[in-house]
Every structure is written in structure tokens, then in C-alpha cells.
Design a protein around this motif. Structure first.
Motif, PDB file in Angstrom:
ATOM      1  N   ASP A 332       0.995  -0.906   0.041  1.00  0.00           N
ATOM      2  CA  ASP A 332      -0.044  -0.087   0.118  1.00  0.00           C
ATOM      3  C   ASP A 332       0.616   1.169  -0.214  1.00  0.00           C
ATOM      4  O   ASP A 332       0.649   2.642  -0.335  1.00  0.00           O
ATOM      5  CB  ASP A 332      -1.073   0.314   0.880  1.00  0.00           C
ATOM      6  N   THR A 333       2.083   1.826   0.466  1.00  0.00           N
ATOM      7  CA  THR A 333       3.008   2.044   0.637  1.00  0.00           C
ATOM      8  C   THR A 333       2.759   3.136  -0.553  1.00  0.00           C
ATOM      9  O   THR A 333       2.780   4.262  -0.690  1.00  0.00           O
ATOM     10  CB  THR A 333       3.969   1.744   0.901  1.00  0.00           C
ATOM     11  N   PHE A 334       2.689   2.313  -2.070  1.00  0.00           N
ATOM     12  CA  PHE A 334       2.960   3.836  -3.086  1.00  0.00           C
ATOM     13  C   PHE A 334       1.790   3.743  -2.981  1.00  0.00           C
ATOM     14  O   PHE A 334       2.246   6.159  -3.250  1.00  0.00           O
ATOM     15  CB  PHE A 334       3.675   2.946  -4.371  1.00  0.00           C
ATOM     16  N   LEU A 335       1.236   3.539  -3.063  1.00  0.00           N
ATOM     17  CA  LEU A 335      -0.075   4.444  -3.281  1.00  0.00           C
ATOM     18  C   LEU A 335      -0.631   5.512  -1.916  1.00  0.00           C
ATOM     19  O   LEU A 335      -1.528   7.061  -2.227  1.00  0.00           O
ATOM     20  CB  LEU A 335      -1.333   3.721  -3.700  1.00  0.00           C
ATOM     21  N   GLN A 336       0.218   5.555  -0.918  1.00  0.00           N
ATOM     22  CA  GLN A 336      -0.367   6.169   0.452  1.00  0.00           C
ATOM     23  C   GLN A 336       0.929   7.615   0.070  1.00  0.00           C
ATOM     24  O   GLN A 336       0.265   8.432   0.354  1.00  0.00           O
ATOM     25  CB  GLN A 336       0.255   5.957   1.185  1.00  0.00           C
ATOM     26  N   PRO A 618       8.714   2.091  -0.777  1.00  0.00           N
ATOM     27  CA  PRO A 618       8.887   3.266  -1.392  1.00  0.00           C
ATOM     28  C   PRO A 618       9.217   4.289  -0.462  1.00  0.00           C
ATOM     29  O   PRO A 618       7.949   3.604   0.245  1.00  0.00           O
ATOM     30  CB  PRO A 618       7.933   3.499  -2.314  1.00  0.00           C
ATOM     31  N   SER A 619       9.901   4.997  -0.360  1.00  0.00           N
ATOM     32  CA  SER A 619      10.316   6.029   0.862  1.00  0.00           C
ATOM     33  C   SER A 619       9.893   6.789   0.173  1.00  0.00           C
ATOM     34  O   SER A 619      10.069   7.784  -0.597  1.00  0.00           O
ATOM     35  CB  SER A 619      11.314   5.913   1.800  1.00  0.00           C
ATOM     36  N   THR A 620      10.099   8.416   0.561  1.00  0.00           N
ATOM     37  CA  THR A 620      10.475   9.744   0.350  1.00  0.00           C
ATOM     38  C   THR A 620      12.284  10.480   0.188  1.00  0.00           C
ATOM     39  O   THR A 620      11.865  11.439   0.314  1.00  0.00           O
ATOM     40  CB  THR A 620       9.384  10.544   1.387  1.00  0.00           C
ATOM     41  N   SER A 629      15.766  16.102  -8.849  1.00  0.00           N
ATOM     42  CA  SER A 629      15.549  16.050  -7.693  1.00  0.00           C
ATOM     43  C   SER A 629      14.644  15.008  -7.096  1.00  0.00           C
ATOM     44  O   SER A 629      13.333  15.595  -7.484  1.00  0.00           O
ATOM     45  CB  SER A 629      16.198  16.737  -6.849  1.00  0.00           C
ATOM     46  N   LEU A 630      13.991  13.555  -7.356  1.00  0.00           N
ATOM     47  CA  LEU A 630      13.010  13.365  -7.092  1.00  0.00           C
ATOM     48  C   LEU A 630      13.025  12.825  -6.020  1.00  0.00           C
ATOM     49  O   LEU A 630      13.707  12.418  -5.039  1.00  0.00           O
ATOM     50  CB  LEU A 630      13.017  12.367  -8.232  1.00  0.00           C
ATOM     51  N   GLU A 631      11.874  11.848  -5.315  1.00  0.00           N
ATOM     52  CA  GLU A 631      11.890  11.119  -3.661  1.00  0.00           C
ATOM     53  C   GLU A 631      11.466   9.643  -4.025  1.00  0.00           C
ATOM     54  O   GLU A 631      11.118   9.548  -5.878  1.00  0.00           O
ATOM     55  CB  GLU A 631      10.041  11.530  -2.896  1.00  0.00           C
ATOM     56  N   ASP A 632      12.147   8.740  -3.918  1.00  0.00           N
ATOM     57  CA  ASP A 632      12.567   7.341  -3.590  1.00  0.00           C
ATOM     58  C   ASP A 632      10.705   7.015  -5.123  1.00  0.00           C
ATOM     59  O   ASP A 632      10.764   6.342  -5.859  1.00  0.00           O
ATOM     60  CB  ASP A 632      12.606   6.942  -2.691  1.00  0.00           C
TER      61      ASP A 632
END
Length: 865
Positions: A332-336, A618-620, A629-632
Motif C-alpha cells: 500500500d505504501t506507494f499509493l499512500q 517506497p519512501s520519500t 531531484s526526486l523522491e524515491d
């Protein structure tokens, strides 16, 4: 000696509150309401004597329990050269053929001594010491190249899980690898299923090493160690004939990060996955670190830690896989985390402008036997090409977009030239190939059609490049006698070449007509072409043949977990054709209403979830991607599918692809099964992927490694992107309306997966009939999480507007309609409106801020003049 005692005492303190230690008699066990494990001290050390799981109101003991540890050590760094391989007869295995330049390096990597588990010295032991702590058990082994401490505890949050932490302390310099202990050894002649997701699966040991290892057909007989870079999940799962499933899963963070910091690290190898261990025992096994790879070199006193968990349950492999993906790797982490920057509907608008432009789409027109044939440049590798290959990708999407927009460039230029290309693509001269596809590519310098990777003809090529494309055209243009003739000739050729048992050869040599690739079986949905022929021509001989072929496919492919791909450049490594097979079987079920086709479709779809990455979480965290520059999470592989995985597929180097052709199918599978993993995988693949999209054109890169470089050498992929995005949105529309909004779907698109086409026939909207249309002029929204679709009823002069919130939080947007827009080819001015969705039928203003619930739907209907 004094220092030794202090060292042991320090380790005991680290283990927690010790209640009993190895010298005392004690029940060395772990037990809860679902699992029971018991160790016994023997002359060889502490051996696991009992492993039991609670099933149907009783405890079931697993046979062959071990609790055996293995440590690998090499003083010198292991080499990476390919090892010598022989078959059962002692003959050297030579694979693949020299022309497969993309496959050869991967095969060499996968047959190194480390990959074949032949490198280093293996120390096999049972721990000499054990202590009982408040959390669980602590085992220790001293001596040899290293000391080992193993902490075991039951997971209070998941009663079927055992958490294990291994800590190694090196005694001498060298390379180390720790194996997860063998809880038990399975019966090689008698098990229900074994799978390392993305690598191989099946219900038997396959002694044909190339078939098992390169194509994932069953369990390789050798103790191979697979890399994590193409493992869909970092787990190894075995289901016994008794119905007990054992898996071992690495703790999050153990495997490689494919983009660590600011560079590509897809091929780092930190975790090895295996089903047969160094001792030749059938038992799910993980290795960390991997001998000779990062983190494996230790100096005296250096430590390395390996965390993983066992899951022991009475469910099947797929239930355990769901647990790994959902609970351990928190799918679920990506969609969150995701924050969409552009609606998918806006991307379709950009893609529309891209494909209608000669320059951006690289549209080329040629004179061929008196016809003007049109196609797009293809700058990838094609057999005997001189960078002169052209092709068309998705005829369903071409005809769909042209008819939904009523665009004159598409209708009057693109479609006639593409139609001529299709009419020219069939062998018409008498002989062996009459009726078959001449090839998916046209080489304009030599003025001939050809296949991708050699002078051969595949039966599935006729299904793809004639029957599916022709079928989708005929849905929009049923009065095309030349196309119907071509379709019948293709179906007759396919019928003629089908073996009595219901299968086809993989390919025929164009010169000799001999079957090629006889080491492979056609585990692909070739039968689907006959289904298309039946639906459009009405001849039941085609349906009967499709049924026979589907029955062969279920028995030999689905039930064994054996699949084959359609990419010639990787020698047909399993790919997105597997996902296509699920939709093909569903379509057959819709015609026959035979339940085994529905069940087989679900089974294939479940297997296809193992072509979707679920790691790393996934993370930030900040990532530098060239100048961006992007987030993970923005460049995460999670939720993206393979072109082809395994040990020879493109995902080894390129990672997954951004063509989410399976997204619509997975939404439909959720409707059918209520399995939430399908829905989460569909949304994770489709949404929030702007980091891979070329902003001006809306074209996503094909391979993950290309990031946002756009179409690259594949301009025709834009049509596939129009196709899969539309299919996904239409599937969501049906789901969110509980089936009260539905439009007829066409046939599968060759060749990237199971997406389908729409717009050839009107649909139903809460009982009202309307036709689907596309426009980028009517609707203005200011929230990128909200997508829209439109339909029109020309008879009653009504427009339907569908708004979909594609986020897990309530979203608000300003909604504005143009007062002079072109919709479905006509100019309209909006009038009175009403809200139809949410159980309401109320007057509604169409110039205001509206809120839509998470993954919700709002449907408006308004008059026009």
C-alpha cells in the motif's frame, strides 16, 4: 580464556533476559495458537525435531524437519566466469544461439559458479549452544571461519510467522555468505507447488536445465541461486502435497536498491534466492550476503547481520505470496505516498497530438505493390534491417482514438494508410504460408515484411498481426470484405497448422518450412485468434478449435505454470503474453460460460502478479536522477511489471516497463474475485508515474532505466499507451459504478498485454444508451488526481461526464466546461445539468468546486445545443 568467557557473556547479555541456557534441561520450543517448533540437543548440536501447524482443529506435523545451518566461505574472491554445464547424458549444454546478443551476457552471469552454488567451502552444522529468552530462543555456534548467533522468535502480529536474525562474526579475512537454515527437506517427487516469484514456478523438478532455469518451467534440478533484481518478491515458497506452505522471506532492506543515491544500482546483488540448497535438499532458502558480492568480504572481527522470516501456513502459495507482498513489504505504501502531477486523461490528450503529427510520431508512407502503406519508424533491433524497419503497434487504439475524436487527420490519413499496411501484411501466394502473417515489420529498403529476430514465421504472429488487428478494425468498420477474406484465410491457416492435440509449433523456418525452437512449447494464447474469427465470421469450426487449443493450454501451460513469451530478441522468455492469456481465457468463458475457463483465467492472473515488483518499499528519500531531484517513490519499481523477468529477461538490466497493459485486466479481476491485490497492483502501475513521462508529448519511456526520455526508438508505443490508459480508466468506471456504466470491449491488442479497445459500439449508463467520445476541449479541472471521460447521446442531445478520483484521499476540484467545444465531432454549448451518481439525481451546477470521495466517481449529465 578469560577474554573468551567475557566475549560469551557479552553475547548472552545482547540476547536479552536469559532464563535457561544450554547446559540445563529445558523444552527448547516456540509455540502459539498456529505454530509449534521444538528443538532437541543431540551429539551434533541442537536439531529441530518438531514443526507443526494448526489445521482444521488439529495439529499437523511436517516430515523431514532439520533446522540445519549452512555457512559459505571463500578465502579469495569468487570469479564470475560461466561454469561448464552438461545435460543428463553428459553432453555440454550450449545456450543460447550466437545471434541472441541480449541473452548471452545474462546467461553467462546466471551460470557462474556462485549462481550455480558451487563456489566456496560449505560448513553445515547444528548450533552447539541454546538459550531461552523472554522473546524466544538464541542459538550459537563457535569455531570454524566464523561465530554465528541466531535469534528465533514468533511474530505476535502474524501467528504463522517466525522471525529470525542471524549475526556472523568473522574469524579470518575472506568472503562469507549465510544461508537461511533448512527448516525441513521436502519430497522432490511429491510437492504441490514451488515458486520464486519472477524466476520460476511449477509442481515438479525439471531435469531439463535450460527449460527450468532460462524459462522458469518448474524447479531446476541444480541448487541455483537467483538474483533479486528480477525476483518480484524477495521470497521462496514451497507447498507440500499435504497442503502446508513454507516460505522464507528477506526482511525489507536486505535486497538491492535499484537506484541508490544518484546512480543506477539495478544489478547490485545482495540477496540470493533458491529452492534447492547446497546439500541438494528441496527447501526454500535465502543467502545474504552473496559470496563475492557487496558486503560479503569481512576482516577478522567484522560482523554481518541477516534478518528474514519463515511463514508456515495451511494455505496455498498464493495466500502466502499475498501475505509477503501486502504485510511484509507493505504494498500500500506507494499509493499512500504518491502525488499525481497530471491526470491520465490529460496524457491521452497529449498522446493524441503526438500520434497525429507526422514529425513526432515518425509516420512514414511507402508505395508497396501499388498501395500507399503507412507505419511508424522502429529504431530497435530487427533481423537484417538497415535501420529501415517500420511497424504499427495497436490497431484497436488507432481506430478507437480516430472514431472517439472524429479527427480528420486520423480518419482520412492515418487509418487508410495503416489499413493498407495490414492488407499487405499477409502471405497470399499459394503454398505453405498462404494466409499467415508475413511479419510484424516492414523493411522499406528491401521492400519486404519480416519477423523480429530471424527468417521464420510464428503461428502466434498470425494471431497477433492479422487476426487481432483485423478483428479490432472490423468492430469499427464491419463492411470491409477484403478484411473479412484476410481474416478467414488467416484462421484457416492457423487451423491447418494446429496439431490434433490442440497446440502449435513455436515457429517455422521460412525457407525449409521445418519447425524451429523444438526445445520449446507454444505456451502462449495462440488460440485467441480463432476466437476472434468465430466472433466475427460465425463459423463454429473456429470456436471448436479454440476450445480444443484452450483445453491443451490449460493442461500443459496453466496447470504447470509454464509460459512462453513473444519477444524474439530474448528467445521468447516468458513475458506479458502470460497476462494476455488470462484475458483470453476470460473471453472464452464469456462465450462458452464454461467455468474451467474462468477459473483458469484467475489462476493465470494470480501467477501474473509475480511479474510485478513489490520491493523495495517506497519512501520519500531524496534521489538524484541526472538533473532532477526526486523522491524515491517517484522512481519506484514497485507496482511496475516486467517485459520479461527470469534470469535472461530484459528486466535484469533495464528493470520493469512503464506499459501497464495489465492494469485494466487486474481491475476486472478484482471485480471477479474481490482480491484486493489485483486492484492495488492496477492502481500502483497506472497512477503517479509522471517521473517517467516526457512532459511535452505525454509519452512514457518504455524501460524503467530510461526514466523520462520519452518514446526513444519506439514511437509506435504511444498507441499502446493510449490503449492501456483507456482500458484502465474504462475498467475503473465499470468497477466504481458497480457495473451500471459499461461499454463493450473489443479484442486484445498485440503484443504487450491484455488491454482492450472501446468505442465501436454504444454503452449503457444507468440504463441510458450513449457513445464514448474523447475531447480535450470540453473539461477544465485544476486537480491532477481527477480523471475524466465523456459520452454523448446524439439522439437526445445529452452529454455524460464521468469524474474519477484516483487518490486515496477525498479530492476537490474546480469544474468548468467550455461553452463552445468540439465533442465527438460536433460543436456543443452545455445546458442544464444533473448529478446521476451517488444514488442521486439532482440539478447540478457545472461551474463550481466539487469533492469526490477516495477512489470515488461522480457522473453528470447535461443538455447541449
Amino acid at each position: 580464556m578469560k577474554h573468551r568467557f567475557l566475549y560469551l557473556f557479552f553475547l548472552l547479555l545482547l540476547s536479552g533476559a536469559v532464563t535457561e541456557i544450554c547446559g540445563q534441561q529445558a523444552p527448547y520450543r516456540l509455540k502459539n495458537g498456529r505454530l509449534g517448533l521444538e528443538w532437541q540437543k543431540t551429539g551434533d548440536g541442537f536439531m529441530l525435531k518438531k514443526l507443526e501447524v494448526y489445521k482444521e482443529n488439529k495439529w499437523v506435523r511436517l516430515p523431514g524437519v532439520l533446522g540445519q545451518y549452512t555457512l559459505l566461505y571463500a578465502a579469495d574472491q569468487p570469479g564470475t566466469a560461466a561454469g561448464n554445464l552438461t545435460d543428463a547424458a553428459g553432453k555440454t549444454i550450449t545456450f543460447p544461439e550466437p545471434e541472441y546478443r541480449y541473452v548471452i551476457p545474462k546467461w553467462k552471469e546466471a551460470t557462474s559458479a556462485v549462481s550455480l552454488n558451487r563456489e566456496g567451502t560449505a560448513t553445515v552444522f547444528y548450533p552447539s549452544f541454546c538459550a531461552i529468552t523472554q522473546q524466544g530462543l538464541v542459538f550459537r555456534q563457535q569455531g570454524g571461519p566464523a561465530d554465528l548467533k541466531a535469534t528465533w522468535e514468533l511474530d505476535p502480529a502474524n501467528e504463522n510467522d517466525i522471525k529470525v536474525t542471524l549475526q556472523l562474526v568473522a574469524h579470518k579475512a575472506g568472503y562469507y555468505s549465510i544461508a537461511s537454515p533448512a527448516l525441513f527437506t521436502g519430497d522432490k517427487d511429491r510437492f504441490s507447488w514451488a515458486i520464486i516469484p519472477g524466476i520460476f514456478q511449477g509442481n515438479r523438478i525439471n531435469n531439463n536445465f535450460v527449460d527450468a532455469y532460462a524459462y522458469g518451467h518448474g524447479v531446476p534440478a541444480l541448487p541455483v541461486v537467483a538474483r533479486e533484481r528480477t525476483a518480484a518478491a524477495l521470497t521462496s515458497i514451497l507447498t507440500t502435497k499435504e497442503g502446508v506452505t513454507l516460505s522464507v522471506t528477506a526482511a525489507p532492506g536486505t535486497g538491492r536498491d535499484p537506484w541508490a543515491g544518484n546512480k543506477l544500482t539495478q544489478s547490485d546483488w545482495l540477496l540470493g534466492l533458491s529452492m534447492i540448497n547446497r546439500q541438494g535438499q528441496l527447501t526454500p532458502t535465502l543467502y545474504h550476503p552473496v559470496l563475492g558480492q557487496k558486503k560479503s568480504f569481512l576482516n577478522p572481527g567484522d560482523t554481518v547481520t541477516f534478518e528474514f522470516r519463515y511463514t508456515v501456513t495451511t494455505g496455498d502459495w498464493y495466500q502466502t505470496y499475498q501475505h509477503v507482498v501486502n504485510d511484509i513489504y507493505r504494498f500500500d505504501t506507494f499509493l499512500q505516498l504518491k502525488k499525481s502531477q497530471e491526470p491520465l486523461s490529460d496524457r491521452i490528450s497529449k498522446l493524441f497530438h503526438y500520434v497525429r503529427s507526422d514529425s513526432t510520431s515518425r509516420w512514414r508512407v511507402f508505395d508497396y505493390k501499388g498501395m500507399h502503406i503507412g507505419a511508424q519508424e522502429y529504431l530497435g533491433g530487427v533481423y537484417e534491417s538497415e535501420k529501415d524497419a517500420v511497424k504499427n503497434a495497436d490497431y484497436g487504439a488507432m481506430w478507437m482514438l480516430a472514431h472517439l475524436t472524429r479527427d480528420p487527420v486520423l480518419l482520412q490519413k492515418r487509418l487508410p494508410e495503416a489499413l493498407n499496411f495490414k492488407l499487405a501484411q499477409q502471405h497470399t501466394a499459394p503454398g505453405f504460408f498462404k494466409g499467415a502473417a508475413a511479419g510484424q515489420y516492414y523493411l522499406y529498403k528491401s521492400r519486404r515484411f519480416t519477423e523480429e529476430w530471424g527468417p521464420y514465421t510464428e503461428p502466434i504472429g498470425t494471431t497477433y498481426y492479422l487476426m487481432l488487428d483485423i478483428g479490432n478494425i472490423l468492430l469499427f468498420e464491419p463492411d470491409q470484405p477484403a478484411l473479412k477474406k484476410e481474416l478467414r484465410q488467416a484462421a484457416d491457416w492457423l487451423l491447418e497448422k494446429m496439431h490434433p492435440e490442440g497446440f502449435w509449433e513455436v515457429a517455422y523456418d521460412n525457407a525449409s518450412h521445418r519447425p524451429l525452437f523444438e526445445d520449446l512449447k507454444d505456451y502462449r494464447p495462440t488460440f485467441y485468434g480463432l476466437l476472434v474469427a468465430y466472433k466475427l465470421l460465425g463459423d463454429k469450426k473456429f470456436l471448436h478449435a479454440a476450445i480444443k487449443a484452450a483445453d491443451w493450454f490449460i493442461k500443459n501451460s496453466v496447470e504447470q505454470g509454464f509460459f512462453l513469451g513473444v519477444c524474439g530478441d530474448t528467445r521468447f522468455a516468458p513475458d506479458f503474453a502470460t497476462g494476455q492469456s488470462a484475458q483470453a481465457l476470460l473471453d472464452l468463458y464469456e462465450i462458452t460460460k464454461t467455468s474451467r475457463y474462468r477459473q483458469a483465467a484467475i489462476q493465470v492472473a494470480e501467477l501474473y502478479t509475480t511479474s510485478v515488483y513489490s520491493h523495495p518499499i517506497p519512501s520519500t528519500d531524496k534521489k538524484q536522477v541526472e538533473q532532477r531531484s526526486l523522491e524515491d517513490w517517484q522512481i519506484s519499481q514497485v507496482g511496475l511489471s516486467f517485459e520479461h523477468g527470469g534470469i535472461i529477461g530484459s528486466a535484469n538490466g533495464h528493470g520493469p516497463i512503464l506499459l501497464a497493459s495489465h492494469a485494466g485486466l487486474f481491475v476486472r479481476m478484482f471485480q471477479l474475485t474481490k482480491d484486493s491485490l489485483f486492484l492495488k497492483m492496477a492502481r500502483t502501475a497506472a497512477l503517479g508515474r509522471e517521473a517517467f513521462v516526457d512532459a511535452p508529448t505525454g509519452v512514457a519511456s518504455y524501460y524503467w532505466t530510461a526514466m523520462n526520455k520519452g518514446a526513444g526508438p519506439y514511437p509506435h508505443h504511444a498507441w499502446w499507451q493510449v490503449g492501456w490508459i483507456t482500458d484502465y480508466l474504462m475498467a475503473e468506471l465499470s468497477l466504481r459504478s458497480n457495473g451500471q456504466i459499461s461499454f463493450p470491449a473489443g479484442f486484445l491488442a498485440p503484443k504487450v498485454g491484455p488491454h482492450k479497445t472501446y468505442g465501436f459500439s454504444s454503452g449503457k449508463i444507468y440504463g441510458n444508451e450513449a457513445e464514448l467520445v474523447m475531447t480535450d476541449q470540453l473539461v477544465t479541472l485544476n486537480n491532477p488526481n481527477i480523471d475524466y471521460l465523456c459520452a454523448i447521446d446524439r439522439r437526445t442531445k445529452k452529454v455524460y461526464l464521468f469524474l474519477l478520483n484516483n487518490d486515496d484521499e477525498t479530492q476537490t476540484t474546480d469544474l468548468n466546461l467550455s461553452q463552445n467545444a468540439t465533442v465527438g465531432g460536433i460543436r456543443i454549448t452545455p445546458g442544464n445539468a444533473e448529478l446521476l451518481s451517488e444514488g442521486k439525481r439532482l440539478p447540478a451546477a457545472l461551474k463550481n468546486a466539487i469533492s469526490i470521495a477516495p477512489y470515488g466517481l461522480r457522473v453528470y449529465r447535461f443538455d447541449y445545443r
